[in-house]
Design an enzyme around this catalytic site. Structure first.
Site, short mmCIF file in Angstrom:
data_model
loop_
_atom_site.label_atom_id
_atom_site.label_comp_id
_atom_site.label_asym_id
_atom_site.label_seq_id
_atom_site.Cartn_x
_atom_site.Cartn_y
_atom_site.Cartn_z
N GLU A 35 0.85 -1.19 0.00
CA GLU A 35 0.00 0.00 0.00
C GLU A 35 0.87 1.24 0.00
O GLU A 35 1.74 1.39 0.85
CB GLU A 35 -0.93 0.00 1.20
CG GLU A 35 -1.76 1.27 1.38
CD GLU A 35 -2.58 1.61 0.15
OE1 GLU A 35 -2.44 2.75 -0.35
OE2 GLU A 35 -3.35 0.75 -0.32
N GLY A 40 -6.66 0.96 4.14
CA GLY A 40 -8.07 1.33 4.09
C GLY A 40 -8.49 1.91 2.75
O GLY A 40 -9.67 1.94 2.43
N CYS A 43 -11.92 4.49 0.34
CA CYS A 43 -13.14 4.40 1.14
C CYS A 43 -12.92 4.86 2.57
O CYS A 43 -13.64 5.70 3.08
CB CYS A 43 -13.66 2.96 1.12
SG CYS A 43 -15.16 2.72 2.09
N LYS A 52 -19.31 10.19 5.43
CA LYS A 52 -20.46 9.92 6.29
C LYS A 52 -20.31 10.61 7.64
O LYS A 52 -21.31 11.01 8.25
CB LYS A 52 -20.64 8.41 6.49
CG LYS A 52 -20.80 7.63 5.19
CD LYS A 52 -21.77 8.29 4.23
CE LYS A 52 -21.71 7.69 2.86
NZ LYS A 52 -20.56 8.10 2.03
N ALA A 146 -5.63 -4.69 -6.77
CA ALA A 146 -6.74 -4.05 -6.05
C ALA A 146 -6.41 -2.57 -5.89
O ALA A 146 -6.39 -2.03 -4.78
CB ALA A 146 -6.94 -4.71 -4.70
N GLY A 272 -17.47 11.69 -11.71
CA GLY A 272 -17.23 10.26 -11.82
C GLY A 272 -15.84 9.88 -11.37
O GLY A 272 -15.02 10.73 -10.98
N HIS A 444 -42.85 -3.51 15.29
CA HIS A 444 -43.58 -2.24 15.31
C HIS A 444 -43.18 -1.44 16.56
O HIS A 444 -43.06 -2.01 17.64
CB HIS A 444 -45.09 -2.51 15.35
CG HIS A 444 -45.92 -1.28 15.49
ND1 HIS A 444 -46.17 -0.42 14.44
CD2 HIS A 444 -46.56 -0.76 16.58
CE1 HIS A 444 -46.93 0.57 14.87
NE2 HIS A 444 -47.19 0.40 16.17
#
Length: 465
Positions: A35, A40, A43, A52, A146, A272, A444
């Site tokens: 890496e 990670g 993302c 998020k 990857a 994109g 419920h």
């Protein structure tokens, strides 16, 4: 140059790469993962997780600000809040660092060697890695590519200065007064909505005739209404041209062919992403390609024996959870197990406000495959839990075969609906029929009852509408 060997070499420690490496380690395979940045991938570091976190912080701020303006239907009032955005970013970065460390620990626990450096193919089984301390040559029995994806730039709006990608947007230290988002897809709208809630004046410029063109208009309509309520300007059928006024404005061609300029402090380009296939000697392998993506079979094998590819570099859908599932599968194949890609459903989630979830086929897609279908939706305005959350805009829609009622697709739009994605996906993977959903007791009061009611409605006997 030192030389080392391993059975499995993974290039890239994003969701797909680190999942593949961890599972391989668990299976006793001698594994190395390379890496260049932090574990990670996009993302964890500059994508899903930090965005998020920012979306959550923006929602909290908006709720308090609304109460300060007397807009709370709950009778809550408070003083006008202030936002220390630097502290917000520090909190977000703390989450990322914690997860970075978690990934590194999991790799170590599985017996995987993590090497920080830049990989370059010398041949299909030999990779040179340049690290801070020098170079290493790694010889592997099998290699997994990857390498993920990266933001696409517009030639007339190259990244730099006021023009930023999602990576830079997540690293801002202050809220821009005026933000233009070029691209009305999920990345642009997720971040644009967050900044609008935190006080930025946001304008979205989208070349298509409507926002979120990858989703059908029925699903995107509630998002459009929410953007309008937040004061976000939306220009559809419009083309971003170039910077003007010394970089403080953007030239735009509107849908009617008129030329206009929009003042901006920052211009976020989200048109994109493209696969990362350059910079690590991939061209020396002469792999079969599928456009700009690496062509793979149902076992993620490339056209070269012993070379696998997973994740964004292999094509759509470019989703972290798809990459993770592929990585796990490849690790087991490397261990000699018989595995093949036979997934029925890959859920897609748009974390806008409200959120959108899609699994399986939409009504138009199902009809296009010559299925005779039944489809209907159940609105959240008839769901008690949604009303108590003050978020009744949205619905859950089911698509099923007309003859045997087997579910072909499930879609929904609503606040917090992302958490129902696993239930939707599981139903499709299990080959559920409408009756299976209808006969399952749904707790419920929960939003999941809308899924139950949507199935009942298609069967002709919804209870709560």
């Amino acid at each position: 140059m030192t030389e080392i060997t391993c059975k499995l070499l993974v290039i890239g420690a994003g969701p797909g790469g680190y999942t593949c490496a961890i599972r391989a380690g668990q299976l006793g395979i001698d594994t190395i993962v390379i890496e260049a940045e932090r574990p990670g991938g996009t993302c964890l570091n500059v994508g899903c997780i930090p965005s998020k976190a920012l979306i959550h912080a923006a929602g909290e701020y908006e709720t308090i600000a609304a109460a300060a303006e007397g807009k709370s239907a709950l009778g809550i009032s408070t003083a006008r809040p202030s936002l220390d955005f630097g502290k917000t970013i520090a909190w977000k970065d703390g989450i990322v660092r914690r997860l970075n460390g978690g990934v590194a620990d999991l790799l170590k626990k599985a017996g995987v060697r993590l090497i920080a450096g830049h990989a370059r193919f010398r041949d299909g089984k030999s990779i040179e890695v340049k690290t801070q301390s020098g170079s290493q040559m790694i010889h592997a029995e099998a290699v997994v590519i990857a390498t993920g994806s990266e933001p696409i730039a517009i030639p007339t709006l190259p990244f730099g200065g006021p023009v930023i990608s999602s990576t830079e947007a997540l690293a801002l230290t202050e809220i821009p007064d005026r933000l233009i988002v070029v691209g009305g897809g999920y990345i642009g709208l997720e971040l644009g909505t967050a900044f609008a809630k935190m006080g930025a004046v946001v304008t979205v410029v989208e070349a298509a005739s409507r926002i979120l063109p990858q989703y059908d208009a029925e699903l995107s309509a509630p998002v459009g209404r929410r953007l309008a309520a937040l004061g976000v300007g939306v220009l559809t059928g419009a083309k971003a041209k170039a910077l003007v006024s010394d970089g403080t404005a953007l030239a735009v061609e509107t849908a009617d062919g008129q030329q206009t300029t929009l003042d901006a402090d920052k211009i976020l380009v989200t048109v994109g992403r493209r696969p990362v296939t350059l910079g690590y000697g991939l061209e020396t392998l002469d792999l079969d390609m599928n456009g700009s993506f690496i062509r793979i079979d149902d076992r993620c094998r490339s056209s070269m024996r012993g070379v696998f590819a997973i994740g964004d570099v292999t094509g759509e859908p470019m989703l972290a959870h798809r990459a993770m599932a592929q990585g796990e599968m490849v690790a087991e194949i490397a261990a000699g197990r018989h595995r093949a890609w036979d997934r029925v459903s890959i859920p897609a989630i748009c974390f806008t406000d409200p959120e959108i979830v899609t699994v399986g086929l939409s009504p138009s897609e199902a009809s296009g495959q010559s299925f005779d279908i039944k489809t209907d939706r159940f609105p959240f305005k008839a769901n008690g839990r949604a009303l108590t959350l003050e978020r009744e805009d949205g619905f859950i829609r089911t698509v099923a075969r007309a003859d045997n009622h087997v579910l072909l697709g499930i879609q929904g739009v609503g606040a917090g609906i992302a958490e129902l994605s696993a239930a939707f996906s599981l139903a499709l993977e299990m080959g559920a029929r409408l009756e299976d959903v209808a006969f399952t007791i749904h707790a419920h009061p929960t939003q999941s009852e809308a899924f139950h009611e949507a199935a009942l409605k298609l069967l002709g006997h919804a209870i709560h509408i």
